[in-house]
Design a protein around this motif. Structure first.
Motif, PDB file in Angstrom:
ATOM      1  N   ALA A 167      -4.037  13.319   6.515  1.00 64.50           N
ATOM      2  CA  ALA A 167      -5.187  13.670   5.673  1.00 64.50           C
ATOM      3  C   ALA A 167      -5.875  14.901   6.238  1.00 64.50           C
ATOM      4  CB  ALA A 167      -6.166  12.496   5.585  1.00 64.50           C
ATOM      5  N   ARG A 182       5.652  14.816  -2.292  1.00 68.90           N
ATOM      6  CA  ARG A 182       5.724  14.354  -0.900  1.00 68.90           C
ATOM      7  C   ARG A 182       7.121  14.601  -0.327  1.00 68.90           C
ATOM      8  NH1 ARG A 182       4.828   8.106   1.282  1.00 68.90           N
ATOM      9  NH2 ARG A 182       5.033   8.576   3.498  1.00 68.90           N
ATOM     10  N   LEU A 228       0.815  -1.211   0.000  1.00 67.96           N
ATOM     11  CA  LEU A 228       0.000   0.000   0.000  1.00 67.96           C
ATOM     12  C   LEU A 228       0.850   1.263   0.000  1.00 67.96           C
ATOM     13  CD1 LEU A 228      -2.778  -1.042   2.560  1.00 67.96           C
ATOM     14  CD2 LEU A 228      -3.072  -0.679   0.107  1.00 67.96           C
ATOM     15  N   GLU A 229       1.914   1.270   0.780  1.00 68.63           N
ATOM     16  CA  GLU A 229       2.705   2.483   0.949  1.00 68.63           C
ATOM     17  C   GLU A 229       3.664   2.728  -0.219  1.00 68.63           C
ATOM     18  OE1 GLU A 229       4.634   1.866   4.664  1.00 68.63           O
ATOM     19  OE2 GLU A 229       2.911   2.493   5.865  1.00 68.63           O
ATOM     20  N   ALA A 288      -0.894  11.048   1.838  1.00 67.20           N
ATOM     21  CA  ALA A 288       0.144  10.947   0.809  1.00 67.20           C
ATOM     22  C   ALA A 288      -0.440  10.628  -0.563  1.00 67.20           C
ATOM     23  CB  ALA A 288       1.164   9.883   1.207  1.00 67.20           C
ATOM     24  N   GLN A 289      -1.656  10.064  -0.601  1.00 63.81           N
ATOM     25  CA  GLN A 289      -2.264   9.734  -1.891  1.00 63.81           C
ATOM     26  C   GLN A 289      -2.590  10.987  -2.707  1.00 63.81           C
ATOM     27  OE1 GLN A 289      -2.430   6.551  -2.875  1.00 63.81           O
ATOM     28  NE2 GLN A 289      -1.452   6.059  -0.911  1.00 63.81           N
ATOM     29  N   ALA A 290      -2.674  12.143  -2.034  1.00 64.89           N
ATOM     30  CA  ALA A 290      -2.986  13.392  -2.740  1.00 64.89           C
ATOM     31  C   ALA A 290      -1.753  14.019  -3.369  1.00 64.89           C
ATOM     32  CB  ALA A 290      -3.640  14.384  -1.778  1.00 64.89           C
ATOM     33  N   GLY A 340      -6.774  11.774   1.657  1.00 65.29           N
ATOM     34  CA  GLY A 340      -6.008  10.538   1.556  1.00 65.29           C
ATOM     35  C   GLY A 340      -4.565  10.671   1.986  1.00 65.29           C
ATOM     36  N   SER A 390       2.175  13.549  -5.455  1.00 67.07           N
ATOM     37  CA  SER A 390       3.103  12.695  -6.186  1.00 67.07           C
ATOM     38  C   SER A 390       4.287  12.375  -5.274  1.00 67.07           C
ATOM     39  CB  SER A 390       3.586  13.400  -7.449  1.00 67.07           C
ATOM     40  OG  SER A 390       4.424  14.505  -7.110  1.00 67.07           O
TER      41      SER A 390
END
Length: 567
Positions: free
Chosen positions: A437, A492, A225-226, A484-486, A482, A488
Motif C-alpha cells: 500500500a 496485479r 480475503l485474498e 492489491a485492492q487498488a 489498500g 484489478s
C-alpha cells in the motif's frame, strides 16, 4: 484461485508428559521478547505492595475491630484508623500502577518480539516462511506473539507476587502460632502449586488443539480475503466463509474444553482457604488463654487475605501452557540466528540442473522431474491445478527442499551457495506476491532499487500497463491505497510481471504470470517471455514459466520451448 498444493503442518501435537521438555522453548522465546528486568521487577514490586496492602489491611482491621470492642480511649485507635484508610486507598492505587507497569512491559516486549521475528525471517532460510499459508503466518506473528507476551502479565508477575506474599503471610502467622503457620503453608502449597500444576497439565492437549483451530480459522479467513473475486466467480466464496465460521466455532469449543480443567483447579483454593481458616480457629482456641483477643483476631483473618495472591495461579499455569505452545510455533517459524557461515559464490554462468521429486512434507505424492537449463533456456511447465507446478518452481529456487534428489547450479548443490546471493541469481515470482500500500514506484523498486523512472515507465509499457499508468493522477507517485485492492486481477498480474522483468536475477521462475489476462494478451505475454527474441527477457536470462496452457502459434515465430508436462 488459491493454490491447491498441500500445505504442511509443522506443529506437532502436544503431549501432557512433554511439559518439562518444552520449557526450553519458552526460555529461548524470551530472546524474542527481551523484556527489561528492571521493568519486570518494578511490576512485581508494585504487585507485592498492592497485595501487601491488602494483607496489612486485613491485619489492622482485625486488630481495630477487636480493640474497639474493648472500648479503649479513642486516641488509642487513631493510628489504626489512619492505617486502615491508608492501606485501603493504597491497595487500589498500587494495583492500578502495577497494571500499568506490567502491560507497558508486555506491550514493549511484544513489539520487540515482532521486530526480532521479522529480522530473523529476513535473514534466515526462506523455507521457514514459504511453507506456511499467509493465514498461518498471520496467526503466528499476531496471536502467538500476543500469547507469548501474555506470559509476563498473566504468569511471571502473578507467580512472583504470590510467592513473596505467601512467604510473608506464613512468617507473620508463624510469629503468632507455628501450628497455624504450618497449616497455612500446606494450604498455600495446595492452592498455589498443586492446583495450578493440575490445571496446566490437563490443559496442554486442549490448548494445542485450540491453537491449531485458531490457525485454521485465520487461514480460511485469509483465503476469503485474498481471493474473494475468484471465489465469487467460482461460486465458492460462501463455502469458504462458512468454513471460516465453522473453524471459529471449533476454536471457541476447544477453548471451552481447555478451560474446564482450570475451572476445577479454581475451586481448590476455596477449599484450601476453608482448611487454613479452620486450622487458625483450632490454633486460636489453644492460644485463647495466653494471647490477647486482638492477636487472635489477626490470626483468624490474616489467612483470608493471604490467599488473594493465589487465586490467579491456576490461570497462570494455563497461560504458561499457552505461551509454551506459542513459543514453540514462533521458534519453528523464526529459529534463533546461528553464526553465519559464508556460502560459496554463485558462478557467473548458470546451468541449472534438477533430478528431484518435489513436494511438501506430508504430501500424498511427489512429482519426479529431471531437467537441465543452460543459460538463456526457455522452459514451460504445464499441468492441471494441483499437479505440483508451483512446488517444482519453489524447489528450483531453493525455497523448499526436494523430497528426494538435488538441484545444482553449474554442478554445485544450491544449498552450498550463499543464500542471499543465490536468491538474487535465481528468483521465484509467486502468483500471489504482495502488493504494498505505497506508490507504484516503490512497488517496482522492491525488485531492483536503482531503477530510474524512465526505466520503470518503459517496463510498465512493455507489460501492457501504459494506459493504466497514464490514467493515474500522479503517475509513478500514485499511492495504491489498500495494496492489491487498488488493482484489478489482470493489472496485479502485469505489475508483478514488471517486477520480474526489472529484477537482476539471471534465472527467473514465474508462477502463472498470465492468469486473469484475456486469451489474446495471455498468448502474447507468453510468447514474449518464452520466445528467443523476447523483448521482456534478454537472451542471456533463463526463464521458467508455470502455466496451464501454451499458446498455439499465434505470434510465436521461431519460439523454442522446452515443455515439461506434469501429470
Amino acid at each position: 484461485m488459491p493454490r491447491s498444493d498441500p500445505l504442511p503442518t509443522i506443529a506437532s501435537a502436544a503431549k501432557p508428559g512433554d511439559a518439562g521438555r518444552r520449557q526450553p522453548a519458552l526460555v529461548d522465546a524470551f530472546t524474542l521478547l527481551r523484556p527489561r528486568l528492571t521493568r519486570i521487577l518494578a511490576a512485581i514490586a508494585l504487585g507485592v505492595l498492592s497485595l501487601g496492602s491488602a494483607l496489612a489491611l486485613a491485619g489492622f482491621s482485625a486488630w481495630l475491630i477487636t480493640r474497639a470492642w474493648q472500648m479503649p480511649p479513642v486516641l488509642d485507635l487513631s493510628v489504626a484508623v489512619v492505617a486502615v484508610r491508608t492501606f485501603a486507598i493504597s491497595r487500589g492505587v498500587l494495583h492500578y500502577c502495577e497494571r500499568l507497569a506490567t502491560h507497558d512491559t508486555a506491550l514493549r516486549a511484544a513489539g520487540t518480539a515482532r521486530a526480532q521475528i521479522y529480522r530473523r525471517l529476513a535473514r534466515g532460510p526462506a523455507a521457514s516462511a514459504v511453507r506456511l499459508h499467509s493465514g498461518e503466518l498471520v496467526a503466528r506473528v499476531g496471536a502467538d506473539v500476543d500469547e507469548l507476551a501474555n506470559v509476563l502479565v498473566r504468569a511471571v508477575v502473578p507467580i512472583a507476587v504470590a510467592a513473596v506474599l505467601g512467604l510473608a503471610a506464613t512468617a507473620v502467622v508463624a510469629v503468632i502460632s507455628p501450628p497455624a503457620a504450618a497449616v497455612l503453608a500446606m494450604c498455600l502449597l495446595l492452592a498455589g502449586f498443586v492446583a495450578p500444576r493440575l490445571a496446566g497439565r490437563a490443559a496442554v492437549a486442549q490448548e494445542e488443539l485450540a491453537r491449531q483451530h485458531h490457525s485454521d480459522r485465520d487461514t480460511s479467513a485469509m483465503i476469503a480475503l485474498e481471493h474473494a473475486p475468484e471465489l465469487r466467480v467460482a461460486g465458492a466464496l460462501s463455502g469458504v466463509i462458512a468454513d471460516a465460521q465453522r473453524r471459529q466455532r471449533d476454536w471457541a469449543d476447544a477453548l471451552d474444553a481447555a478451560a474446564r480443567p482450570a475451572a476445577v483447579a479454581e475451586a481448590m483454593p476455596t477449599a484450601a482457604i476453608g482448611a487454613s481458616v479452620l486450622g487458625a480457629v483450632v490454633a486460636g482456641i489453644a492460644l485463647a488463654h495466653t494471647v490477647a483477643p486482638t492477636t487472635l483476631a489477626v490470626l483468624m483473618l490474616l489467612p483470608l487475605s493471604a490467599f488473594e495472591a493465589t487465586t490467579a495461579l491456576p490461570a497462570a499455569a494455563v497461560q504458561l501452557t499457552r505461551s509454551r505452545i506459542a513459543a514453540r510455533r514462533l521458534l519453528e517459524l523464526a529459529p534463533p540466528e546461528s553464526p553465519t557461515v559464508p556460502g560459496e559464490a554463485v558462478p557467473a554462468g548458470g546451468t541449472l540442473f534438477a533430478d528431484v521429486r518435489s513436494g511438501h512434507d506430508g504430501a500424498s505424492r511427489a512429482v519426479p522431474v529431471r531437467l537441465g537449463l543452460p543459460p538463456g533456456a526457455r522452459l514451460a511447465v504445464t499441468g492441471a491445478s494441483g499437479s505440483g507446478k508451483t512446488t517444482l518452481l519453489m524447489t528450483l529456487a531453493g525455497l523448499i527442499p526436494p523430497v528426494d534428489g538435488r538441484v545444482t547450479l553449474d554442478g554445485t548443490d544450491i544449498s552450498r551457495f550463499d543464500e542471499d546471493e543465490f536468491h538474487r541469481t535465481v528468483s521465484f515470482f509467486a502468483e500471489d506476491a504482495h502488493v504494498f500500500a505505497t506508490t507504484v514506484r516503490d512497488n517496482l523498486l522492491v525488485a531492483r532499487g536503482d531503477c530510474r523512472d524512465d526505466e520503470l515507465t518503459a517496463t510498465l509499457d512493455a507489460v501492457g500497463l501504459t494506459g493504466w499508468l497514464s490514467g493515474l493522477p500522479e503517475g509513478l507517485s500514485t499511492v495504491l491505497t489498500g495494496g492489491a485492492q487498488a488493482l484489478s486481477a489482470g493489472q496485479r498480474r502485469r505489475l508483478l510481471l514488471a517486477r520480474a522483468v526489472l529484477a537482476p536475477a539471471r534465472i527467473v521462475l514465474l508462477d502463472e504470470p498470465t492468469e486473469h489476462l484475456d486469451a489474446v494478451d495471455a498468448e502474447r505475454v507468453l510468447c514474449e517471455l518464452l520466445g528467443p527474441t523476447s523483448t521482456l527477457m534478454s537472451a542471456h536470462r533463463t526463464v521458467v514459466v508455470a502455466t496451464h496452457q501454451l499458446p498455439k502459434g499465434i505470434g510465436c515465430r521461431e519460439m523454442r520451448i522446452r515443455q515439461a508436462q506434469l501429470s
